[in-house]
Design a protein around this motif. Structure first.
Motif: not given
Length: 512
Positions: A437-446
């Protein structure tokens, strides 16, 4: 030691060094007094001689005023009051007492809340009814103390004992989870609401592409954890299976169907539930003798254990307020500890995490947590979590090498898989969820948003097809923003030096 006493003064117990000299009490005292062959609780209770109260990783130290009556009932009451319910240990210690012993203890204070809990647990675990009349008066009390352990809110009423049975599972499968400081911290973060807020801010198209990428990434990682490198089509096929998680209820037939999807070539694997013993580990290279790291549940116990696991899964699914991550860890790790198949257990175990999270509506449909990909990044921690279950049980399982270099289990082991403390497994999975939630999804979206900016730039200036854009970005990633001489001479020889320099500058501007 005075063997007539239950509580003993100790400084070391079962290779654990106490933080100070003190009286071993509660479950530890019963374990020692009755020589119980069960896994030791993760945290033991000690009465300090120095009026100190504190907690360490393996001990909870109490002041002398907490000293229980030095009797079977005294230590059992202390354990339930301060250490929670340990079903495996309780069943073993109940086996050391006759029904007459239990009747005498219970009838001394039949309406006491701890007497009633002990009475209920004895009959529930041992499958017998004591010659004690049903209670007709008194308030109902919860069996599980929710300040210590997680409980079900789908309670079952026992009028006989005036008890609300709020155990999270059923008799044939019931892991327990402690409300550890780490667990409380995870719950306070309310990660499920965080993921909903994050997804709500992302464009649906970007979110769909993120989900598709994470799905394939998770499928590949699930094989990598097993030390396999499947061809792309096989990884995609298992990815599609993960994408169907949550659609069908878990049943014996559904689990067998999943195994058939995992095992690409069944020529050398007997499909379906095992009809032989099983273990995880190596064979001695000289004589083929098993060297187990984990011994699976006996195959003759699989029907009872798997029916219990499926029933507990359904119970937790029906209990809408029961935490989804707890349920996912209890079911998925319980499955892999039982190890019902000859092959395919690991990947199905990780599939079950996806399944339970979706069935419990922890995440929206179409969103897959890349659990296997996160586990691959935390592989040593994952192995330690598995070993925390397996290693203590190896000393309790009597086995010998079978003629086919398998193991032959010689003693009754079913309760080792029915009843266990799943706190470490739940804490691990919560850590994976938080990382997602705090790292993997935001990084992939970015990354996708940056990729789209780069693609728009290349489309506008060069009208470059999608496959060439993907290849160019991949080369730039590998060269840390610079295009290699090989790429400039071959795949992108049509670009001038000025154009290459402009592309490199734009890539660095967007990505770095």
């Amino acid at each position: 030691m005075d063997r007539n006493r239950i509580s003993q003064i100790i400084t070391v117990f079962q290779e654990r060094t106490a933080p100070e000299e003190g009286y071993l009490v509660g479950y530890g005292a019963l374990y020692l007094a009755f020589d119980l062959q069960v896994p030791l609780p993760d945290i033991l209770a000690l009465i300090s001689l120095k009026h100190k109260q504190y907690t360490t990783e393996e001990w909870r130290v109490f002041t002398p005023r907490y000293m229980p009556e030095d009797s079977f009932m005294g230590h059992l009451t202390f354990a339930l009051k301060y250490e929670g319910i340990n079903l495996g240990l309780l069943k073993k210690v109940f086996g050391k007492k006759t029904p007459e012993d239990m009747i005498q203890m219970i009838t001394e204070e039949p309406t006491g809340q701890y007497s009633r809990r002990i009475w209920f647990l004895y009959e529930w675990l041992m499958g017998v009814q004591l010659d004690v009349p049903d209670l007709t008066t008194g308030n109902y009390v919860d069996l599980v103390d929710e300040t210590i352990q997680f409980a079900s809110h789908a309670t079952e009423i026992s009028k006989r004992h005036r008890i609300r049975n709020n155990l999270p599972g059923v008799k044939d499968f019931c892991p327990m989870v402690m409300k550890s400081p780490l667990m409380k911290a995870y719950l306070d973060r309310d990660l499920s609401q965080q993921i909903k807020k994050i997804i709500g801010k992302i464009h649906p198209d970007v979110m769909a592409r993120t989900a598709a990428f994470l799905l394939l990434k998770d499928s590949k990682a699930s094989y990598a954890i097993e030390g396999e490198r499947p061809p792309q089509n096989r990884a995609q096929r298992w990815g599609r299976a993960i994408g169907q998680a949550g659609q069908k209820q878990i049943s014996r037939e559904e689990l067998i169907r999943l195994q058939q999807m995992v095992i690409d070539n069944p020529r050398f694997t007997k499909m379906g539930f095992r009809e032989q013993e099983g273990f995880v580990g190596e064979h001695d290279r000289r004589n083929g003798t098993p060297i187990p790291d984990h011994i699976a549940a006996r195959w003759k116990d699989l029907t009872s254990l798997m029916d219990g696991l499926i029933a507990t899964n359904q119970k937790m699914e029906n209990d809408k307020s029961f935490d989804a991550v707890l349920a996912a860890a209890m079911i998925a790790f319980g499955f892999v500890f039982i190890h019902p198949f000859v092959d395919g257990n690991g990947r199905i175990h990780r599939y079950l995490i996806h399944h339970v999270l979706l069935r419990k509506e922890y995440v929206s449909k179409g969103i897959i947590f890349p659990v296997s990909a996160i586990i691959l990044e935390r592989l040593e921690e994952y192995r330690r979590v598995l070993e925390s279950f397996s290693t203590p049980r190896l000393d309790l399982i009597e086995w010998k090498a079978a003629e086919n270099n398998n193991v032959e289990v010689l003693n009754d082991t079913i309760d080792l898989y029915r009843y266990f403390d799943a706190t470490k497994q739940v804490e691990f999975l919560y850590g994976c969820v938080q990382q997602t939630i705090e790292k993997t999804i935001p990084e992939e979206v970015a990354y996708l948003e940056k990729y789209d900016l780069m693609k728009d730039y290349l489309d506008n200036l060069f009208e470059m097809p999608d496959n060439m854009v993907a290849l160019l970005v991949r080369f730039l990633e590998q060269g840390k923003g610079m295009l290699s001489n090989r790429a400039k001479a071959r795949e992108f020889k049509e670009l001038t030096e000025e154009e290459v320099a402009a592309i490199e500058n734009k890539y660095q501007e967007i990505f770095q």
